[in-house]
Design a protein around this motif. Sequence first.
Motif, mmCIF file in Angstrom:
data_model
loop_
_atom_site.group_PDB
_atom_site.id
_atom_site.type_symbol
_atom_site.label_atom_id
_atom_site.label_comp_id
_atom_site.label_asym_id
_atom_site.label_seq_id
_atom_site.Cartn_x
_atom_site.Cartn_y
_atom_site.Cartn_z
ATOM 1 N N ARG A 498 -1.616 -27.553 -31.798
ATOM 2 C CA ARG A 498 -0.474 -26.696 -31.493
ATOM 3 C C ARG A 498 -0.803 -25.630 -30.455
ATOM 4 O O ARG A 498 0.101 -25.051 -29.858
ATOM 5 C CB ARG A 498 0.047 -26.054 -32.777
ATOM 6 N N SER A 501 -1.857 -27.056 -24.450
ATOM 7 C CA SER A 501 -0.736 -27.121 -23.518
ATOM 8 C C SER A 501 -1.155 -27.958 -22.323
ATOM 9 O O SER A 501 -2.342 -28.245 -22.135
ATOM 10 C CB SER A 501 -0.314 -25.723 -23.059
ATOM 11 N N CYS A 537 3.741 -29.364 -25.167
ATOM 12 C CA CYS A 537 3.170 -30.515 -25.869
ATOM 13 C C CYS A 537 3.572 -31.817 -25.200
ATOM 14 O O CYS A 537 4.350 -31.830 -24.250
ATOM 15 C CB CYS A 537 3.645 -30.523 -27.333
ATOM 16 N N GLY A 543 0.825 -32.064 -33.224
ATOM 17 C CA GLY A 543 1.071 -30.695 -32.817
ATOM 18 C C GLY A 543 2.560 -30.429 -32.848
ATOM 19 O O GLY A 543 3.213 -30.570 -33.882
#
Length: 689
Positions: A498, A501, A537, A543
């Motif tokens: 999570r 990126s 994501c 995530g």
Amino acid sequence: MIYEPGRALELLRSGTGLPRAEFREGQEEAIRHITTGKGRLLVVQKTGWGKSFVYFIATKLLREAGMGPALLISPLLSLMRNQIAAAVRMGVHAETINSDNQERWEEVENAISSDKVDILLISPERLANERFRAQVLAKTSNRIALLVIDEAHCISDWGHDFRPHYRLIERIIRFLPPNLRLLATTATANDRVIDDLTEVLGPNLEISRGDLNRPSLTLQTIRLPTQAERLAWLAEQLPALSGHGIIYTLTVRDAEQVSEWLKSCGLDVAAYTGETGDQRPELEDALLQNKVKALVATTALGMGFDKPDLAFVIHYQTPGSAVAYYQQVGRAGRALAAAYAVLLSGQEEIEITDYFIESAFPTNDEVEEVINALEAAPEGLSIPQLLGALNISNGRIQKTIQLLSLESPAPIIKQGTKWQLTPEILNPTFWERAERLTELRRMEQEQMQEYVRLSSNHMAFLIRALDGEPDNLSPQGLPPLATEPDSVLVREAVAFLRRSSLPIEPRKKWPSGGLEHYNLSGPITSDLQAQPGKTLCVWGDAGWGGLVRQGKYYDGYFSEELVDACHELIEKWNPQPFPEWVTCIPSRRHPDLVPDFARRLAESLDLPFKQALIKTEDRPEQKTMANSSQQARNIDGSLALTDEVLTGSPLLLVDDMVDSRWTFTLAAWLLRSNDSGEVWPLALAQVGN
């Protein structure tokens, strides 16, 4: 030619650097067979057996007998550094002509012409190169003493690593004299592949087939559906494993993500993929010298990599076939009494291998569209022109063009940079082969799922899959590894996924042919480009990906968790100059979804939200556009500015999905052209393959 066993053994010892080295079972027999001209030979021996010593020693003996050079066709030129080093120690002058050494082509060609090269190494794709055929092959074909086809399973339609350009070898062999010395080698060929190779490489092909058992390997399968579970398992088990190894993933994205996670856990690993580029030799050497615990690799690190003391091979997902899996785990335990080969099976692997199966061949519609486009353009079309004319992805067009051009007779031909139709009609066997291969790969996929479900007898299963006899198998030499990951590490892995990126790189030029409505073409000046952006994501991924999909297609509302996640991402990112307001990409199909999310994100950042852009007309969804040119033209003329005053201050430009980046590119151009400040793109999810 009279075979001299003493000289052959002397060369082996020079090549290995071991003064007491002895031939493995079958090696000397293969060298004798080739050098004395007893006919064509297919050697099927497991990885690490020493197939390269057979062809390098045979080459040296033939050259010492006054014969011409050898030609080696291999898909592994970038991974043959160790083998070539051994050849040099034996006094074999090996050269290569490939796309990476273009500056040396003339030098190598001159050395071949003056008979100073003992063995020339080329990739199968080189056989399609007009310069190579004219400058090298035509001038040396009557002097070639030995033709070596490495990784010969690639010739076969049944082979797990089928390379289309290997079909050119079949055509070359048809015109070779029957008595030409020919050696084909592979580590992975079941009965179907051997039958196919016998038909292509004959007449009178003799087969030397060795034992498939790898007694040093301790095989294990562990079902861990989620990525977080597998990441946690790796973080826990890798430090406890002795030695150094390889972790295989099915995709580049997974290789990079697994590598990032393990590094964050303090482990010395590196990603190795087809996109690694010039760093490949450095990374291979780092693993060879035990400077990294593991390389996290796609199949870019596959056949040809030789580290005899590799202690483990772990698969992050299940490969598409037992033949491919056997070849990959065969990297481990060559010079060790025991090594681990562990397969971790996850829920996404079927979707990934489905994609590989479905994209292996063009569809009837794709072939028809390409042929119709070429028929309408007698002067021919380049790949960029085909992309502009057809709503087919770049990869699919390239695949279609490549496979059609390798048919015999070929319905298309390349003239300069353009492809043109020939009078030939595509042979129906093309579709028969495609259907046969697709059906086979489905069967192989299911066979690997059977392997995943095994609790024991893994080696016997693999040997049977390669049509061998699993006799006299010894017990596994290492204890099985834990099958459940640590729950704390699972939670940490979820948090890592999570936090991850992805970058959004700004486009710097308009598509080939330009955008007609806005009259845009050529480079985009830096003052009118978007800034480098961020994506939270991957669509549907571990995530946040599942939550984005849930919000878009089920809830019609992006959750507060996603607002908080993007807020945290922006704070960590901290773009400078920092945005002073927020706007978003408009949609007529879902008019409130993204604006609502952007407003809530702006509020959490304590920034004003302005609806600065409008969609002027309905267009097909970008996901229905198959290539970049089509995606660019799909939005041409569809965006406009509202009456909001642009104050020259930097802004955050929000959208839910990003794929081609053309929507962000055009929106940023509109905003910057009308006196906005820097435009920082932010997307919830990246889509695409």
